[in-house]
Design a protein around this motif. Sequence first.
Motif, PDB file in Angstrom:
ATOM      1  N   THR A  59      18.794  -3.842  -8.574  1.00 34.20           N
ATOM      2  CA  THR A  59      18.533  -5.200  -8.124  1.00 34.20           C
ATOM      3  C   THR A  59      18.160  -5.998  -9.356  1.00 34.20           C
ATOM      4  OG1 THR A  59      17.118  -6.625  -6.793  1.00 34.20           O
ATOM      5  CG2 THR A  59      16.090  -4.671  -7.711  1.00 34.20           C
ATOM      6  N   ARG A  60      18.286  -7.307  -9.240  1.00 37.05           N
ATOM      7  CA  ARG A  60      17.784  -8.126 -10.345  1.00 37.05           C
ATOM      8  C   ARG A  60      16.319  -8.498 -10.148  1.00 37.05           C
ATOM      9  NH1 ARG A  60      22.606 -12.209  -9.906  1.00 37.05           N
ATOM     10  NH2 ARG A  60      22.077 -11.537  -7.799  1.00 37.05           N
ATOM     11  N   GLN A  61      15.762  -8.121  -8.999  1.00 42.11           N
ATOM     12  CA  GLN A  61      14.335  -8.373  -8.788  1.00 42.11           C
ATOM     13  C   GLN A  61      13.530  -7.483  -9.722  1.00 42.11           C
ATOM     14  OE1 GLN A  61      13.272  -8.107  -4.578  1.00 42.11           O
ATOM     15  NE2 GLN A  61      15.337  -8.822  -4.026  1.00 42.11           N
ATOM     16  N   GLU A  62      12.571  -8.054 -10.416  1.00 44.70           N
ATOM     17  CA  GLU A  62      11.893  -7.315 -11.476  1.00 44.70           C
ATOM     18  C   GLU A  62      10.821  -6.355 -10.984  1.00 44.70           C
ATOM     19  OE1 GLU A  62      10.568  -9.882 -14.557  1.00 44.70           O
ATOM     20  OE2 GLU A  62      12.569 -10.704 -14.912  1.00 44.70           O
ATOM     21  N   HIS A  63      10.358  -6.550  -9.744  1.00 45.22           N
ATOM     22  CA  HIS A  63       9.221  -5.725  -9.330  1.00 45.22           C
ATOM     23  C   HIS A  63       9.647  -4.388  -8.718  1.00 45.22           C
ATOM     24  CE1 HIS A  63      10.321  -7.452  -5.497  1.00 45.22           C
ATOM     25  NE2 HIS A  63       9.421  -6.733  -4.876  1.00 45.22           N
ATOM     26  N   THR A  64      10.916  -4.035  -8.883  1.00 52.27           N
ATOM     27  CA  THR A  64      11.442  -2.740  -8.413  1.00 52.27           C
ATOM     28  C   THR A  64      10.956  -2.355  -7.013  1.00 52.27           C
ATOM     29  OG1 THR A  64       9.640  -1.459  -9.392  1.00 52.27           O
ATOM     30  CG2 THR A  64      11.592  -1.845 -10.779  1.00 52.27           C
ATOM     31  N   PRO A  65      11.360  -3.140  -6.022  1.00 50.37           N
ATOM     32  CA  PRO A  65      10.922  -2.848  -4.655  1.00 50.37           C
ATOM     33  C   PRO A  65      11.512  -1.536  -4.146  1.00 50.37           C
ATOM     34  CG  PRO A  65      12.659  -4.491  -4.632  1.00 50.37           C
ATOM     35  CD  PRO A  65      12.306  -4.274  -6.078  1.00 50.37           C
ATOM     36  N   HIS A  66      10.745  -0.848  -3.338  1.00 50.11           N
ATOM     37  CA  HIS A  66      11.288   0.320  -2.649  1.00 50.11           C
ATOM     38  C   HIS A  66      12.384  -0.164  -1.707  1.00 50.11           C
ATOM     39  CE1 HIS A  66      11.516   3.857  -0.022  1.00 50.11           C
ATOM     40  NE2 HIS A  66      10.994   4.533  -1.035  1.00 50.11           N
ATOM     41  N   VAL A  67      13.405   0.660  -1.523  1.00 51.53           N
ATOM     42  CA  VAL A  67      14.534   0.242  -0.689  1.00 51.53           C
ATOM     43  C   VAL A  67      14.073  -0.080   0.741  1.00 51.53           C
ATOM     44  CG1 VAL A  67      15.215   2.580   0.029  1.00 51.53           C
ATOM     45  CG2 VAL A  67      16.937   0.750  -0.095  1.00 51.53           C
ATOM     46  N   SER A  68      12.989   0.541   1.200  1.00 53.31           N
ATOM     47  CA  SER A  68      12.517   0.262   2.557  1.00 53.31           C
ATOM     48  C   SER A  68      11.797  -1.079   2.646  1.00 53.31           C
ATOM     49  CB  SER A  68      11.588   1.379   3.044  1.00 53.31           C
ATOM     50  OG  SER A  68      10.413   1.395   2.265  1.00 53.31           O
ATOM     51  N   GLU A  69      11.453  -1.629   1.503  1.00 50.18           N
ATOM     52  CA  GLU A  69      10.867  -2.968   1.477  1.00 50.18           C
ATOM     53  C   GLU A  69      11.982  -4.015   1.611  1.00 50.18           C
ATOM     54  OE1 GLU A  69       8.462  -5.433  -1.936  1.00 50.18           O
ATOM     55  OE2 GLU A  69       8.290  -3.242  -1.956  1.00 50.18           O
ATOM     56  N   ARG A  94      14.354   7.093   5.603  1.00 52.36           N
ATOM     57  CA  ARG A  94      15.704   7.654   5.536  1.00 52.36           C
ATOM     58  C   ARG A  94      16.213   7.745   4.096  1.00 52.36           C
ATOM     59  NH1 ARG A  94      18.493   3.667   9.797  1.00 52.36           N
ATOM     60  NH2 ARG A  94      20.176   5.176  10.004  1.00 52.36           N
ATOM     61  N   LEU A  95      15.604   6.978   3.213  1.00 56.31           N
ATOM     62  CA  LEU A  95      16.022   6.999   1.811  1.00 56.31           C
ATOM     63  C   LEU A  95      14.803   6.630   0.983  1.00 56.31           C
ATOM     64  CD1 LEU A  95      18.317   7.221  -0.299  1.00 56.31           C
ATOM     65  CD2 LEU A  95      18.759   4.784   0.048  1.00 56.31           C
ATOM     66  N   ASP A  96      14.426   7.518   0.089  1.00 52.44           N
ATOM     67  CA  ASP A  96      13.212   7.300  -0.691  1.00 52.44           C
ATOM     68  C   ASP A  96      13.588   6.988  -2.130  1.00 52.44           C
ATOM     69  OD1 ASP A  96      10.640   7.121  -1.521  1.00 52.44           O
ATOM     70  OD2 ASP A  96      10.239   9.283  -1.503  1.00 52.44           O
ATOM     71  N   LEU A  97      13.852   5.715  -2.375  1.00 54.41           N
ATOM     72  CA  LEU A  97      14.356   5.326  -3.692  1.00 54.41           C
ATOM     73  C   LEU A  97      13.924   3.884  -3.947  1.00 54.41           C
ATOM     74  CD1 LEU A  97      16.202   7.192  -5.440  1.00 54.41           C
ATOM     75  CD2 LEU A  97      18.154   5.928  -4.558  1.00 54.41           C
ATOM     76  N   LYS A  98      13.666   3.583  -5.215  1.00 55.07           N
ATOM     77  CA  LYS A  98      13.370   2.198  -5.575  1.00 55.07           C
ATOM     78  C   LYS A  98      14.649   1.484  -5.982  1.00 55.07           C
ATOM     79  CE  LYS A  98       8.572   2.370  -6.755  1.00 55.07           C
ATOM     80  NZ  LYS A  98       7.546   1.785  -7.613  1.00 55.07           N
ATOM     81  N   CYS A  99      14.651   0.182  -5.782  1.00 55.79           N
ATOM     82  CA  CYS A  99      15.710  -0.645  -6.353  1.00 55.79           C
ATOM     83  C   CYS A  99      15.228  -1.096  -7.715  1.00 55.79           C
ATOM     84  CB  CYS A  99      15.972  -1.868  -5.477  1.00 55.79           C
ATOM     85  SG  CYS A  99      16.470  -1.476  -3.803  1.00 55.79           S
ATOM     86  N   GLU A 100      15.957  -0.739  -8.734  1.00 54.82           N
ATOM     87  CA  GLU A 100      15.488  -1.000 -10.093  1.00 54.82           C
ATOM     88  C   GLU A 100      16.407  -1.962 -10.837  1.00 54.82           C
ATOM     89  OE1 GLU A 100      14.048   2.840 -12.013  1.00 54.82           O
ATOM     90  OE2 GLU A 100      15.113   3.604 -10.252  1.00 54.82           O
ATOM     91  N   ASP A 101      15.834  -2.615 -11.806  1.00 54.30           N
ATOM     92  CA  ASP A 101      16.610  -3.542 -12.633  1.00 54.30           C
ATOM     93  C   ASP A 101      17.235  -2.749 -13.791  1.00 54.30           C
ATOM     94  OD1 ASP A 101      17.687  -5.752 -13.747  1.00 54.30           O
ATOM     95  OD2 ASP A 101      15.802  -6.691 -14.328  1.00 54.30           O
ATOM     96  N   LEU A 102      18.122  -1.828 -13.427  1.00 58.67           N
ATOM     97  CA  LEU A 102      18.703  -0.904 -14.406  1.00 58.67           C
ATOM     98  C   LEU A 102      19.787  -1.559 -15.246  1.00 58.67           C
ATOM     99  CD1 LEU A 102      19.287   2.260 -12.172  1.00 58.67           C
ATOM    100  CD2 LEU A 102      17.391   1.848 -13.753  1.00 58.67           C
ATOM    101  N   ARG A 103      19.874  -1.143 -16.480  1.00 59.53           N
ATOM    102  CA  ARG A 103      21.057  -1.482 -17.258  1.00 59.53           C
ATOM    103  C   ARG A 103      22.216  -0.603 -16.783  1.00 59.53           C
ATOM    104  NH1 ARG A 103      20.171   0.392 -22.085  1.00 59.53           N
ATOM    105  NH2 ARG A 103      18.225   1.321 -21.348  1.00 59.53           N
ATOM    106  N   THR A 104      23.403  -1.092 -17.012  1.00 56.82           N
ATOM    107  CA  THR A 104      24.584  -0.371 -16.549  1.00 56.82           C
ATOM    108  C   THR A 104      24.591   1.066 -17.036  1.00 56.82           C
ATOM    109  OG1 THR A 104      25.742  -2.478 -16.652  1.00 56.82           O
ATOM    110  CG2 THR A 104      27.097  -0.506 -16.397  1.00 56.82           C
ATOM    111  N   ALA A 105      24.212   1.267 -18.277  1.00 62.02           N
ATOM    112  CA  ALA A 105      24.242   2.619 -18.837  1.00 62.02           C
ATOM    113  C   ALA A 105      23.259   3.534 -18.112  1.00 62.02           C
ATOM    114  CB  ALA A 105      23.906   2.561 -20.327  1.00 62.02           C
ATOM    115  N   GLU A 106      22.122   2.966 -17.754  1.00 60.84           N
ATOM    116  CA  GLU A 106      21.137   3.779 -17.031  1.00 60.84           C
ATOM    117  C   GLU A 106      21.671   4.212 -15.669  1.00 60.84           C
ATOM    118  OE1 GLU A 106      16.783   2.147 -18.308  1.00 60.84           O
ATOM    119  OE2 GLU A 106      18.141   0.648 -17.404  1.00 60.84           O
TER     120      GLU A 106
END
Lengths: 335, 335, 335, 335
Positions: free
Chosen positions: C33-43, C51-63
């Motif tokens: 996500t482009r949101q900087e606070h890395t919300p959990h996907v359930s947020e 059902r899915l335990d993962l954060k949405c992160e502001d990752l670079r493509t390589a990451e």
Amino acid sequence: MRVGVLGATGYTALELLKILVRHPDVEVTGLTTRQEHTPHVSEVHPSLTGRLDLKCEDLRTAELAERAELVFCAVPHGAAMAAVPELLEAGCKVIDLSADYRLSDPAVYESWYGLVHTDPTRLGTTVYGLPELFADDIPGKDLIANPGCYTSTSILGLAPLLAEGLIEPTGIIIDAKSGVSGAGRTPKMTTLYPECNESISAYAVGRHRHTPEIEQVLSKVSGKSVEVLFTPHLVPMDRGILATMYATPTEQRSDDDLLEAMRNYYRGKPFVRVVDRLPATKDVSGTNFCDVTVRQCRGKVLVLSVTDNLIKGASGVAVQNLNLLAGFDETAGLL
Amino acid sequence: MRVGVLGATGYTALELLKILVRHPDVEVTGLTTRQEHTPHVSEVHPSLTGRLDLKCEDLRTAELAERAELVFCAVPHGAAMAAVPELLEAGCKVIDLSADYRLSDPAVYESWYGLVHTDPTRLGTTVYGLPELFADDIPGKDLIANPGCYTSTSILGLAPLLAEGLIEPTGIIIDAKSGVSGAGRTPKMTTLYPECNESISAYAVGRHRHTPEIEQVLSKVSGKSVEVLFTPHLVPMDRGILATMYATPTEQRSDDDLLEAMRNYYRGKPFVRVVDRLPATKDVSGTNFCDVTVRQCRGKVLVLSVTDNLIKGASGVAVQNLNLLAGFDETAGLL
Amino acid sequence: MRVGVLGATGYTALELLKILVRHPDVEVTGLTTRQEHTPHVSEVHPSLTGRLDLKCEDLRTAELAERAELVFCAVPHGAAMAAVPELLEAGCKVIDLSADYRLSDPAVYESWYGLVHTDPTRLGTTVYGLPELFADDIPGKDLIANPGCYTSTSILGLAPLLAEGLIEPTGIIIDAKSGVSGAGRTPKMTTLYPECNESISAYAVGRHRHTPEIEQVLSKVSGKSVEVLFTPHLVPMDRGILATMYATPTEQRSDDDLLEAMRNYYRGKPFVRVVDRLPATKDVSGTNFCDVTVRQCRGKVLVLSVTDNLIKGASGVAVQNLNLLAGFDETAGLL
Amino acid sequence: MRVGVLGATGYTALELLKILVRHPDVEVTGLTTRQEHTPHVSEVHPSLTGRLDLKCEDLRTAELAERAELVFCAVPHGAAMAAVPELLEAGCKVIDLSADYRLSDPAVYESWYGLVHTDPTRLGTTVYGLPELFADDIPGKDLIANPGCYTSTSILGLAPLLAEGLIEPTGIIIDAKSGVSGAGRTPKMTTLYPECNESISAYAVGRHRHTPEIEQVLSKVSGKSVEVLFTPHLVPMDRGILATMYATPTEQRSDDDLLEAMRNYYRGKPFVRVVDRLPATKDVSGTNFCDVTVRQCRGKVLVLSVTDNLIKGASGVAVQNLNLLAGFDETAGLL
């Protein structure tokens, strides 16, 4: 396992069939209807086209019992108690989605449903199929009384707090809101699109039949006589129930304490999600989840609980009951 | 009478204009917006095409005051208190649809709205424009604080019973349900169609700003300190509010007694209809009516009240206030 | 297979994740996500709670490329072509749900999207991921251009008749109706609930960007230059597309002939159901099915096609493409 | 003028009564129903509470004729032609909202409605009450055939272009979308809320009964034999019709030319608004307006027309006909 559905043309039957066709351990082998022309299930439920190749037949109970090891009974109350004894005697197991076997006292049944119960000896001994509360009683049983939709939604919100003695058993208010599919598929003016759309109203105030069911189960949970004021409302949406519930705290506790009590109560239960947010019916739409939360406000404990009335409120929990009864994984077909 | 609308682009402004173009004693002479390109009102509100030929202009307050004898202030709270003093000083009468002049105590305003009130001397002296309760105070006034939508709906249900001492002033629960237009026309993710549709949820539990307003007015009506637990919900419909309210009776009375008390209280009031049925928001949609009823259930008094949030909850009552203020027939433009 | 989702906060991403968490051969390992606070996907998507335990992160493509073997690209057009080359170079396979790789001619892209294409060499060589037409081209590919929602719905209705020469390639009218989720989750006044609800209107007449995509694919199918008049409409519902299509028959045929041509064309295709009835979007809601039918009327061939715009029109077909690309069962996760 | 309504319990009757209670020149003096318990109109239509104090009675035609100078006939086709002759003979004027007097040829009526017409001599001589086209024929008439909802919406879009010879009279496609109230208030499974909501589908393809009506009127307007392919769709909303229409231009003209032809045609007509924007049904909801526009696209002329099916499509135009017939202001009660 070969399963049949008695009364295959309504909304709960449709959702049940959608789940069953994806269930790894089950084959649907018989569907009934009172329609004489034996329509293909895809004629009755177009969305099942290509997913289930079966006719809905005007079968006698004995015929259905030959085809299936277990029958989901999805006919109205009254019709269910006429068919269930025969099915059981023919050796079928039965999960009854009607109200006929939920109440333990035939007199209470009679006073709320206006019918003399014709199979009263099974009342009181039939398991109430709300797995989060009574999972241990389900395996191996022949007959399960599947809970009502408002009932499950309300009970799952209140049970932890009553079980822990955190709220008073009386003076509980349940302000419940339901989508229109809860009213069934039989044509009625009150559920025509232009009557329901763009409108909300209360109905059956003080006389909705889920009231005694809620009180019976919560009394069992709390060990005290629980009394609720239950106000159902019709909301312009297909599906979903939100129960907004107000209770009196028994002692001073933080919101976190109450949430923690809920979390403890539902530990290991795959289909109840205790959440911090205010739950929306959309969060559980199409799923077997019940989302619950609790907080305090102006001296009251406020409990919010949401389900999909056709899934967790009816057909999903029916399959969950099947899974427990038959020894399948509790979540089979449901995630 | 020449009237203007400060903030003409929202949903309440649209409903206001629909009423005003049909009002026999009024001419709309000025509309404002912060949009710089001065859109024609039919560009902003296509339904007004051919019914009102006026541009929405980025007018200074003084300019608007020149065009109009009375201004409806339909800008958000905060913006209203910035404009109202100037309008009044320029000789305009003002009906303010925002929350800025509703509360009588600047400290209460500040704590609920998070803003220091910049015109505090007018708080406490401004008439609260709920005509069914305060009609006598309205004629000839320069400034009217138009009530909130949840507020009017709730108060009109509870006021008769509190005024007559038939219910306790504390422990009142207001479980309110509103259509989405109440959230305004500013784009927000939470009010996008796919977020709201097919879903119901509570929001702002314990912190909705209509709470102090309800309590202030009902305390005045009852002469006692009224306390309410107010829970708003968002319902998938454009418009309409249903308040389902639970109170404790002070003495044993029949349902008919309570209905009769309501009927007496609203005798001669053209816009409150005391009904026997359970009211639906659809019954009052597009009208300035408020339908109320009362009955008892499990030891509680249950009051139901419905309005169209944009009409009786906002723009209709604003015109009703105009009518009373200016000496027009109370129902002019509203039936 | 480890998969990631670039742009995990929209409606198509939600549906994609709902499918992927149930997919037997896939694990979701990265969300951006482009949101900087890395919300959990359930947020971001409350329905995914538990059902899915993962954060949405502001990752670079390589990451992201390190975490996943395959990336679903669910960012808007323009953003997709900025990320896809990097992902491919890092060794990821990519299924792009945007429009960036669908058109084969950069000039056509530029004229309809108003952007210079920054990765033009991949246009024309990228597979168009409509499996019912191009399944053989998909296995083993690195990049798939996932079709548009209107596009798939329209093409699946018309392709059999054009392929068989049963309708003229020009003068085709596509009158398409879509639910609001097709407009995305970014707040806009036009998709607020009170704007869309209780209303239907056409939009983007003559300039909707799915037009050239439909024409390109149908021209390929028919071997002739296909020209369509495409009129999209916004319908007050969350999801679903109905395309009502009018074409000129090339020769006299019975309705049964036309239906039979459709049935032959889709033999063995698990997700297209050729039906006799007039299909409703509800029949395919929440599924990867496309229901199509054809009949003649007043000298025209009338083709009706329905899909769930978020599933068969976006995320379902994306998983179908994944299945074919990776050698999984075509229906894995989708029935 | 004393007016009655034959068949007062449906949706068109409700909208008619809402208009009539506000009409300055009319008093409603009789309402009929086949329900034997003579319900008060507010029982049948709660929104009329306090606005009209009248019972719906099971009156014989002669009794109704005594009470009213003019009767709006809001019973289904078939029932209308049984009552109209009696009403006329008793000296009443009649505005018939059914289809019974719209078609001029009894054989056409019989083939589309499956009924032998029992009052054939009045066909062909009865005025078709679409005031924008036939206003001059209405004053003083005894019987008006009020147009169908799809019919008016379609005709008002196409008539100007056909009258001016700007489009070909054949090959016209009318892709029409209607809210559910058009299907009436009689309980049917197909119009239950959960069937219609969240779904769109075509219905009655090639056999909708408004087809011959559209062709008859447009043929009269153009002087040529007009042929249309009419495809109705059911949309999840209470009210509103959008007709998206495709025609072949007869000569090369600019979009502005076509719009100008429309504007000229409707000059002085208060209820048709020729607009530049793409009209939405919401723009005309609750009003007697018809918004139309035209533009060209891919060699076709595209005409868009919207109405409120219950107002301009039924009860609004009925009152407009009353106004013209009786010499009232054409807009009385309607703005």
